[in-house]
Design an enzyme around this catalytic site. Structure first.
Site, PDB file in Angstrom:
ATOM      1  N   LYS A 157       8.750   6.781   6.821  1.00  0.00           N
ATOM      2  CA  LYS A 157       9.464   8.064   6.897  1.00  0.00           C
ATOM      3  C   LYS A 157      10.623   7.902   7.850  1.00  0.00           C
ATOM      4  O   LYS A 157      10.503   7.129   8.815  1.00  0.00           O
ATOM      5  CB  LYS A 157       8.521   9.171   7.387  1.00  0.00           C
ATOM      6  CG  LYS A 157       7.255   9.371   6.560  1.00  0.00           C
ATOM      7  CD  LYS A 157       7.490  10.183   5.310  1.00  0.00           C
ATOM      8  CE  LYS A 157       6.242  10.205   4.425  1.00  0.00           C
ATOM      9  NZ  LYS A 157       6.343  11.010   3.229  1.00  0.00           N
ATOM     10  N   LYS A 159      11.618   9.791   4.297  1.00  0.00           N
ATOM     11  CA  LYS A 159      11.533   9.331   2.912  1.00  0.00           C
ATOM     12  C   LYS A 159      12.775   8.557   2.524  1.00  0.00           C
ATOM     13  O   LYS A 159      12.705   7.516   1.879  1.00  0.00           O
ATOM     14  CB  LYS A 159      11.438  10.533   1.961  1.00  0.00           C
ATOM     15  CG  LYS A 159      10.103  11.203   1.841  1.00  0.00           C
ATOM     16  CD  LYS A 159      10.274  12.498   1.041  1.00  0.00           C
ATOM     17  CE  LYS A 159       8.984  13.242   0.834  1.00  0.00           C
ATOM     18  NZ  LYS A 159       8.261  12.876  -0.380  1.00  0.00           N
ATOM     19  N   LYS A 183       4.098   1.270   2.690  1.00  0.00           N
ATOM     20  CA  LYS A 183       4.560   1.664   1.357  1.00  0.00           C
ATOM     21  C   LYS A 183       5.912   2.367   1.423  1.00  0.00           C
ATOM     22  O   LYS A 183       6.175   3.131   2.352  1.00  0.00           O
ATOM     23  CB  LYS A 183       3.488   2.596   0.783  1.00  0.00           C
ATOM     24  CG  LYS A 183       3.834   3.358  -0.439  1.00  0.00           C
ATOM     25  CD  LYS A 183       2.664   4.273  -0.797  1.00  0.00           C
ATOM     26  CE  LYS A 183       3.065   5.369  -1.741  1.00  0.00           C
ATOM     27  NZ  LYS A 183       4.128   6.240  -1.252  1.00  0.00           N
ATOM     28  N   ASP A 185       8.458   5.247   0.062  1.00  0.00           N
ATOM     29  CA  ASP A 185       8.187   6.583  -0.461  1.00  0.00           C
ATOM     30  C   ASP A 185       8.599   6.655  -1.933  1.00  0.00           C
ATOM     31  O   ASP A 185       9.313   5.787  -2.434  1.00  0.00           O
ATOM     32  CB  ASP A 185       8.889   7.651   0.397  1.00  0.00           C
ATOM     33  CG  ASP A 185       7.931   8.798   0.693  1.00  0.00           C
ATOM     34  OD1 ASP A 185       7.151   9.144  -0.222  1.00  0.00           O
ATOM     35  OD2 ASP A 185       7.954   9.344   1.802  1.00  0.00           O
ATOM     36  N   GLU A 186       8.141   7.713  -2.611  1.00  0.00           N
ATOM     37  CA  GLU A 186       8.306   7.746  -4.069  1.00  0.00           C
ATOM     38  C   GLU A 186       9.763   7.835  -4.519  1.00  0.00           C
ATOM     39  O   GLU A 186      10.100   7.382  -5.612  1.00  0.00           O
ATOM     40  CB  GLU A 186       7.485   8.893  -4.680  1.00  0.00           C
ATOM     41  CG  GLU A 186       7.907  10.311  -4.322  1.00  0.00           C
ATOM     42  CD  GLU A 186       7.417  10.764  -2.952  1.00  0.00           C
ATOM     43  OE1 GLU A 186       6.604  10.058  -2.339  1.00  0.00           O
ATOM     44  OE2 GLU A 186       7.876  11.828  -2.500  1.00  0.00           O
ATOM     45  N   HIS A 273       1.569   5.487  -7.533  1.00  0.00           N
ATOM     46  CA  HIS A 273       1.867   6.796  -6.960  1.00  0.00           C
ATOM     47  C   HIS A 273       1.869   7.765  -8.140  1.00  0.00           C
ATOM     48  O   HIS A 273       2.034   7.345  -9.284  1.00  0.00           O
ATOM     49  CB  HIS A 273       3.229   6.727  -6.258  1.00  0.00           C
ATOM     50  CG  HIS A 273       3.498   7.901  -5.367  1.00  0.00           C
ATOM     51  ND1 HIS A 273       3.961   9.098  -5.855  1.00  0.00           N
ATOM     52  CD2 HIS A 273       3.366   8.049  -4.031  1.00  0.00           C
ATOM     53  CE1 HIS A 273       4.098   9.939  -4.829  1.00  0.00           C
ATOM     54  NE2 HIS A 273       3.746   9.340  -3.722  1.00  0.00           N
ATOM     55  N   ARG A 274       1.690   9.061  -7.886  1.00  0.00           N
ATOM     56  CA  ARG A 274       1.520   9.978  -9.039  1.00  0.00           C
ATOM     57  C   ARG A 274       2.439  11.194  -8.967  1.00  0.00           C
ATOM     58  O   ARG A 274       2.058  12.285  -9.435  1.00  0.00           O
ATOM     59  CB  ARG A 274       0.062  10.413  -9.142  1.00  0.00           C
ATOM     60  CG  ARG A 274      -0.429  11.068  -7.861  1.00  0.00           C
ATOM     61  CD  ARG A 274      -1.793  11.696  -7.982  1.00  0.00           C
ATOM     62  NE  ARG A 274      -2.055  12.481  -6.784  1.00  0.00           N
ATOM     63  CZ  ARG A 274      -3.013  13.372  -6.652  1.00  0.00           C
ATOM     64  NH1 ARG A 274      -3.855  13.594  -7.631  1.00  0.00           N
ATOM     65  NH2 ARG A 274      -3.154  14.056  -5.543  1.00  0.00           N
ATOM     66  N   LYS A 313      -2.048  17.913   2.701  1.00  0.00           N
ATOM     67  CA  LYS A 313      -1.023  18.932   2.486  1.00  0.00           C
ATOM     68  C   LYS A 313      -0.903  19.366   1.020  1.00  0.00           C
ATOM     69  O   LYS A 313      -0.269  20.365   0.720  1.00  0.00           O
ATOM     70  CB  LYS A 313       0.335  18.403   2.963  1.00  0.00           C
ATOM     71  CG  LYS A 313       0.947  17.298   2.096  1.00  0.00           C
ATOM     72  CD  LYS A 313       2.287  16.827   2.622  1.00  0.00           C
ATOM     73  CE  LYS A 313       2.864  15.717   1.754  1.00  0.00           C
ATOM     74  NZ  LYS A 313       4.084  15.125   2.273  1.00  0.00           N
ATOM     75  N   GLY A 359      -0.240  14.465   3.994  1.00  0.00           N
ATOM     76  CA  GLY A 359      -0.619  15.369   5.073  1.00  0.00           C
ATOM     77  C   GLY A 359      -1.807  14.896   5.902  1.00  0.00           C
ATOM     78  O   GLY A 359      -2.435  15.698   6.602  1.00  0.00           O
ATOM     79  N   GLY A 382       3.639  11.062   7.936  1.00  0.00           N
ATOM     80  CA  GLY A 382       3.877  11.910   9.108  1.00  0.00           C
ATOM     81  C   GLY A 382       2.793  11.732  10.163  1.00  0.00           C
ATOM     82  O   GLY A 382       3.062  11.799  11.365  1.00  0.00           O
TER      83      GLY A 382
HETATM   84  C1  CAP Z   1       2.581  11.196   1.949  1.00  0.00           C
HETATM   85  C2  CAP Z   1       3.507  11.008   0.784  1.00  0.00           C
HETATM   86  C3  CAP Z   1       2.933  11.010  -0.653  1.00  0.00           C
HETATM   87  C4  CAP Z   1       1.921  12.108  -0.972  1.00  0.00           C
HETATM   88  C5  CAP Z   1       1.843  12.522  -2.415  1.00  0.00           C
HETATM   89  C6  CAP Z   1       4.519  12.110   0.845  1.00  0.00           C
HETATM   90  O1  CAP Z   1       3.278  11.414   3.158  1.00  0.00           O
HETATM   91  O2  CAP Z   1       4.229   9.838   0.917  1.00  0.00           O
HETATM   92  O3  CAP Z   1       4.030  11.073  -1.506  1.00  0.00           O
HETATM   93  O4  CAP Z   1       0.722  11.547  -0.567  1.00  0.00           O
HETATM   94  O5  CAP Z   1       0.708  13.262  -2.698  1.00  0.00           O
HETATM   95  O6  CAP Z   1       5.699  11.827   0.822  1.00  0.00           O
HETATM   96  O7  CAP Z   1       4.112  13.251   0.821  1.00  0.00           O
HETATM   97  P1  CAP Z   1       2.628  12.170   4.406  1.00  0.00           P
HETATM   98  P2  CAP Z   1      -0.562  12.647  -3.475  1.00  0.00           P
HETATM   99  O8  CAP Z   1       1.497  11.324   4.901  1.00  0.00           O
HETATM  100  O9  CAP Z   1       3.743  12.255   5.424  1.00  0.00           O
HETATM  101  O10 CAP Z   1       2.191  13.509   3.963  1.00  0.00           O
HETATM  102  O11 CAP Z   1      -1.042  11.470  -2.692  1.00  0.00           O
HETATM  103  O12 CAP Z   1      -1.526  13.769  -3.496  1.00  0.00           O
HETATM  104  O13 CAP Z   1      -0.106  12.255  -4.829  1.00  0.00           O
HETATM  105 MG    MG Z   2       5.651  10.243  -0.605  1.00  0.00          MG
END
Ligand code: CAP
Ligand code: MG
Length: 429
Positions: A157, A159, A183, A185-186, A273-274, A313, A359, A382
């Site tokens: 982060k 992102k 990892k 970020d998406e 990732h989804r 979250k 989260g 985070g």
């Molecule tokens: C987590 C994360 C993921 C989420 C997606 C984000 O970051 O990288 O994309 O986990 O949700 O950007 O939100 P944080 P899921 O740890 O800062 O929240 O895993 O439910 O698909």
């Molecule tokens: Mg993410």
């Protein structure tokens, strides 16, 4: 007023017992106006297989006899409809074709107000036409040399915004503090300010350094999400430069691309990732369940998949996340009517690592392990970079939370001797 055509009839056989060669589907159905529940169910069975809105001269009795699906369970009060489809309706090893059938036109039919694909029980012959994960849980544990404990990962982060060297620097801190995995970020791919190849080279150099200093194996999950040819080029680049993983956003790239990527046999661990799944998984009455999405990913051969974090979250209830976790890990899954789970025998398909993310922070770790066990990847973005003393201490705190949970010591107790954890708890608990 809309009236059902009699072309959508003859599909109900409540005495039918599905045979091992059938592909069985459970739907939740809320009928549309002007039709009965059983008429709506038959419209679904028909349109998802051989039928259309009217009787047609080209339909031979032999085709109807051989290929008609059978509605063998129908409950208008619960809305649950179960349909057994003969396997010949599907092309083996072709995931897009499956979805064009049982997750296709039917969602938009007038006979349907709401429709949700809850689960699919695949016959063995269909399962055998897919590869499944190359590595799976045990393969990943072996590569990372972590035989039992949950894996710890972070998402760099912010992102978006860091350059390649800064990104690599944050990754180094996270690894040094105790993360096994780092990892992208998406939405970080190859940006004007952060080129993919430069980022990968810089980050892998930091991975090597972190491995030397920590004595632990470390891995980078680089995001290759892109149009397919570019994605493949990036995957090959990763392999060439000694990266163990490729990360891909399963919904954004689509089933065809996922299958191709798996079939390339590049020897990369595939992290799924989804992002975007909730567009069709979130509505409890309409769409496709996350359970189904996870099963498709396991069948195709992702090694890891985000399944939800229960206490994080993102929306997602505890039972839902737990049942998905069990489905992707077990060889034999028993049916569970209340949870809308059909039986499954996964045969040769290896178990996939469940990734809990979104989260999370150290205080959530004990609950997560209690609910899902040790075979999970815990990711904190985070929850690590937001630590009052920065990323290294954030990762240390996260590892301390895992350590305390594994030893059965409360976080509060453990924090008395571990200041990093104490500061994390003070901030987030
Ligand atoms: C987590 C994360 C993921 C989420 C997606 C984000 O970051 O990288 O994309 O986990 O949700 O950007 O939100 P944080 P899921 O740890 O800062 O929240 O895993 O439910 O698909
Ligand atoms: Mg993410």
């Amino acid at each position: 007023m809309f009236f059902l055509n009699k072309a959508y009839s003859g599909y109900i056989d409540l005495n039918y017992a599905p045979c091992p060669g059938d592909l069985v589907v459970e739907f939740f159905l809320e009928k549309g106006r002007g039709v009965s529940f059983s008429e709506a169910a038959q419209a679904i069975a028909s349109e998802s297989s051989i039928g259309t809105w009217t009787e047609i001269s080209t339909m031979k009795p032999e085709i109807a006899e051989r290929l008609s699906p059978k509605i063998f369970s129908l409950n208008s009060s619960s809305g649950i409809v179960k349909i057994a489809y003969p396997l010949d309706l599907f092309e083996k090893g072709n995931m897009p074709q499956l979805l064009s059938s049982i997750a296709g036109n039917i969602f938009g039919m007038k006979e349907v107000k709401n429709l949700r694909l809850e689960d699919i029980d695949f016959p063995s012959e269909y399962i055998r036409s897919f590869k499944g994960p190359k590595f799976g849980i045990q393969g990943i544990r072996k590569i990372l040399n972590v035989p039992h404990r949950p894996l710890l990962g972070t998402i760099i982060k912010p992102k978006l915004g860091l350059g390649p060297e800064e990104h690599a620097g944050v990754a180094f801190d996270a690894w040094l503090g105790g993360c096994d995995l780092v990892k992208d970020d998406e939405n970080l791919t190859s940006m004007a300010f952060n080129n993919f190849e430069k980022r990968v080279k810089a980050t892998l150099a930091m991975r090597n350094k972190a491995e030397r200093l920590s004595g632990e194996r470390k891995a980078y999950m680089a995001n290759i999400t892109a149009p397919y040819k570019e994605m493949l080029k990036r995957a090959k680049f990763l392999k060439k430069h000694g990266c163990e993983y490729a990360m891909v956003d399963v919904v954004s790239v689509g089933w065809s691309a996922l299958q191709e990527l798996r079939n390339e046999e590049l020897g990369l661990i595939l992290h799924g990732h989804r992002a975007g799944h909730a567009a069709f998984t979130r509505n409890p009455k309409h769409g496709i369940s996350m359970l189904v999405i996870a099963k498709l990913c396991r069948l195709i051969g992702l090694d890891q998949l985000h399944i939800g974090a229960i206490f994080g979250k993102m929306e997602g209830n505890r039972f839902e996340v737990k049942k998905i976790g069990e489905e992707i890990e077990r060889k034999i899954v028993h049916k569970n009517f209340g949870q809308h789970v059909l039986a499954e025998n996964w045969l040769h398909i290896k178990p996939m690592f469940a990734v809990c993310s979104g989260g999370l922070h150290p205080a959530k770790v004990p609950l997560l392990l209690k609910a899902l066990g040790n075979d999970i990847v815990i990711q904190m973005g985070g929850g690590i970079h937001g630590h009052p003393q920065g990323t290294v201490k954030g990762a240390i705190a996260a590892r301390q939370a895992i350590e305390a949970s594994l030893q059965g010591i409360s976080l509060q107790e453990f924090a008395k001797m571990h200041s990093e954890l104490r500061l994390a708890l003070e901030k987030w608990q």
